[in-house]
Motif scaffolding. Structure first.
Motif, mmCIF file in Angstrom:
data_model
loop_
_atom_site.group_PDB
_atom_site.id
_atom_site.type_symbol
_atom_site.label_atom_id
_atom_site.label_comp_id
_atom_site.label_asym_id
_atom_site.label_seq_id
_atom_site.Cartn_x
_atom_site.Cartn_y
_atom_site.Cartn_z
ATOM 1 N N ALA A 20 -1.298 -5.468 3.966
ATOM 2 C CA ALA A 20 -1.152 -5.879 2.513
ATOM 3 C C ALA A 20 -0.180 -5.091 1.838
ATOM 4 C CB ALA A 20 -2.371 -6.177 1.601
ATOM 5 N N PRO A 21 0.818 -5.809 0.971
ATOM 6 C CA PRO A 21 1.780 -5.075 0.272
ATOM 7 C C PRO A 21 1.129 -3.912 -0.769
ATOM 8 C CG PRO A 21 2.443 -7.068 0.334
ATOM 9 C CD PRO A 21 0.938 -7.149 0.850
ATOM 10 N N GLY A 22 1.490 -2.539 -0.417
ATOM 11 C CA GLY A 22 0.998 -1.633 -1.550
ATOM 12 C C GLY A 22 -0.338 -1.009 -0.802
ATOM 13 N N GLU A 23 -1.008 -1.680 0.144
ATOM 14 C CA GLU A 23 -2.115 -1.002 0.649
ATOM 15 C C GLU A 23 -1.994 0.682 1.069
ATOM 16 O OE1 GLU A 23 -5.521 -2.935 3.220
ATOM 17 O OE2 GLU A 23 -3.719 -3.088 3.851
ATOM 18 N N MET A 24 -2.899 1.308 0.687
ATOM 19 C CA MET A 24 -2.944 2.913 0.694
ATOM 20 C C MET A 24 -3.611 3.193 2.254
ATOM 21 S SD MET A 24 -3.951 4.204 -2.909
ATOM 22 C CE MET A 24 -3.220 3.488 -4.297
#
Length: 567
Positions: A20-24
């Motif tokens: 997922a975009p931005g997943e840490m």
């Protein structure tokens, strides 16, 4: 055994695991020392050493920071009080509570812990408490009744109020209201030390009298099996930063006030300070060889303006007002607007790369997503074994088993060809399995607050740690931890744990056909294996109360919430 680079690539989360975009991605550090602390006596015994040192005069930069889901510092009798806010106030009974004592079960006598915290503060220790309460539970009667969490929050609120009344503690307590309305800030953490060095403690153990127990679990009433770790080295800094992020986020929010009777208890008070960054030297590398990932969960906030099919407050055309009163529409976390799902990434990767065994302990196994992943891995790896150890907390109510029944029967046990490689054990004495533990292939261990629940993946605030040790067996962390844990379940004395050195032999304690010969030890009689798929019936390997797998999607979304969904 593969080299350490291969093992880290196999089991630790990296950027390639993000979808997922931005997943840490969790922080990874090396040169840590991690010590397992099995059961309350060992965990509280380690904290006892911290408290004894910090209670003495002198020292520089002393601090003791802690977070809890449940805090039982204050002693108070049972009673009834007006709670909630205007116009949703109502009468609510609450249970009494004895004052928590940090009891290492050594036989020594200790003061109530609230007085020890005040003594540390009086001797120049910066003591901070960050304690979860739910505006949803505390302000809406329907939510309090449905969740069963009112007494948890009331005990914590009264403890917060009592701690603020102690000298030097008036500005050092924050109520943590950052949770999703259907979740909790479930973290149980302590970070403690001074300018000369510090340690972090991550566990499933709250500072409450009910959690005091030792590995014998020879209890006249209910026992409590739980596990934590002490972390020395750079990974402790990551735990500190997690505390710091949450404290400072709470401090920047608008103040909220909760009522119990004539007490009005604010989320923080004037002059409550922020938490500053620490000099990295405080968390200096150790001589040990343990790699650690600190695994966090924090929710998204996808909240509708009025009632949805998933969450109905019951205000009718006034539902928006009731949602506002109940604090349902929380602001997103400034440092994680899309949430943090690091534990989910780690759990999924551990399952996807397991080759020999997956060992799990938990009070419940409701996460259907993880169950399905285990099923697929069992089908792909013919020699993989899965061991699950369970005993629900009675406080979770009579329906606590239903999500586990659904997850196991509807997902894990759908392929008859793999069920003989699944060993599901229920502990049937009066000892709750409250630990949240993974051990995989004698290589990876995960310990902390995150349950085998969907909400621990996406909704609750959590902290667990994943450990991979470069040391060879039997001194390797995962192997040593397995031996001590399985040894406790077999009643083995410490001097006999070498019986469990060899994994191929040790697996035989869970299923005689899995071992290479006679099992080296036998489980205590309290551990009873349940037939998979679960069946209703009177036999010990069945469930006498019936097996109900009719968990609707709507109920699952409420009971085991996913913060990515709209509520």
């Amino acid at each position: 055994m593969a080299n350490i680079s291969q093992l880290l690539a196999q089991f630790f989360v990296d950027n390639s695991d993000v979808s997922a975009p931005g997943e840490m991605v969790p922080s990874t550090t090396t040169d840590n020392r991690v010590t397992h602390l099995i059961d309350g006596s060992n965990y509280f015994g380690a904290l006892r050493q911290e408290v004894n040192a910090l209670s003495l005069p002198g020292g520089n930069g002393k601090f003791f920071y802690f977070m809890n889901w449940l805090l039982g510092l204050a002693a108070f009798p049972a009673g009834t009080a007006t709670v909630g806010g205007t116009p949703s106030a109502w009468q609510q009974s609450f249970d009494g509570n004895p004052a928590f004592i940090l009891d290492d079960m050594s036989g020594a006598s200790f003061s109530p812990f609230i007085d020890e915290l005040a003594l540390m503060a009086a001797n120049d220790t910066d003591v901070r408490a960050l304690l979860w309460v739910s505006p949803f539970v505390l302000d809406i009667e329907k939510a309090a009744a449905a969740s069963g969490l009112y007494n948890v929050n009331a005990t914590t609120l009264l403890s917060a109020d009592a701690l603020r009344a102690k000298p030097h503690m008036g500005t050092k307590v924050c109520l943590n209201t950052l949770a999703h309305p259907l979740g909790a800030m479930h973290l149980k953490m302590v970070i403690s030390g001074d300018n000369g060095g510090a340690r972090a403690y991550v566990s499933g153990i709250d500072l409450h009298t009910s959690r005091v127990d030792n590995p014998d679990h020879a209890n006249s009433s209910w026992g409590w099996h739980d596990i934590g770790v002490m972390i020395e080295g750079p990974a402790a800094s990551a735990v500190y930063e997690w505390f710091r992020s949450l404290w400072n986020e709470q401090r920047e929010r608008s103040r909220e006030t909760f009522r119990i009777g004539d007490k009005k208890i604010p989320s923080y008070v004037d002059d409550t300070p922020t938490v500053d960054a620490k000099n990295p030297a405080v968390f200096a590398p150790t001589s040990a060889s343990m790699h650690v990932q600190v695994l966090r969960t924090a929710p998204q906030f996808n909240i509708a303006a009025s009632d949805t099919d998933r969450l109905q407050i019951g205000g009718g055309i006034f539902s928006s007002i009731y949602r506002w009163i109940g604090g349902i529409d929380r602001d997103e976390l400034s440092f994680a607007p899309q949430g943090i799902f690091e534990f989910k990434l780690a759990a999924a990767k551990a399952i996807a790369h397991a080759e020999q065994y997956i060992y799990l302990e938990d009070q419940g196994f409701s996460c259907q997503e993880l169950m399905e992943a285990i099923q697929l891995r069992l089908e792909d790896v013919p020699d993989l074994k899965v061991i699950m150890v369970h005993h629900a907390d009675p406080a979770d109510g009579p329906g606590a088993h239903l999500p586990t029944f659904a997850a196991v029967n509807l997902h894990l046990a759908t392929n008859p060809s793999v069920v003989d490689r699944i060993a599901f054990y229920e502990r049937q004495d009066n000892t709750i399995i409250h630990s949240k533990v993974w051990i995989v292939d004698d290589v990876l261990a995960i310990i902390g607050s995150a349950n085998f629940y969907r909400r621990s993946l996406y909704t609750d605030g959590e902290c667990s740690v994943a450990v991979i040790d470069e040391a060879a067996a039997p001194g390797n962390f995962a192997v040593d931890f397995r031996k001590h844990l399985w040894g406790e379940h077999c009643g083995l004395p410490g001097g006999s744990l070498s019986l469990l050195d060899n994994l191929d032999d040790a697996l035989g304690i869970w299923d005689a056909s899995w071992g290479t010969g006679s099992p080296p030890a036998m489980l205590k009689p309290a551990f009873v294996r349940k037939k998979v798929p679960f069946e209703a019936g009177p036999n010990p390997d069945q469930w006498a109360g019936g097996v109900d797998t009719s968990l609707t999607v709507q109920k699952y979304d409420l009971q085991d919430a996913d913060s990515r969904l709209e509520y």
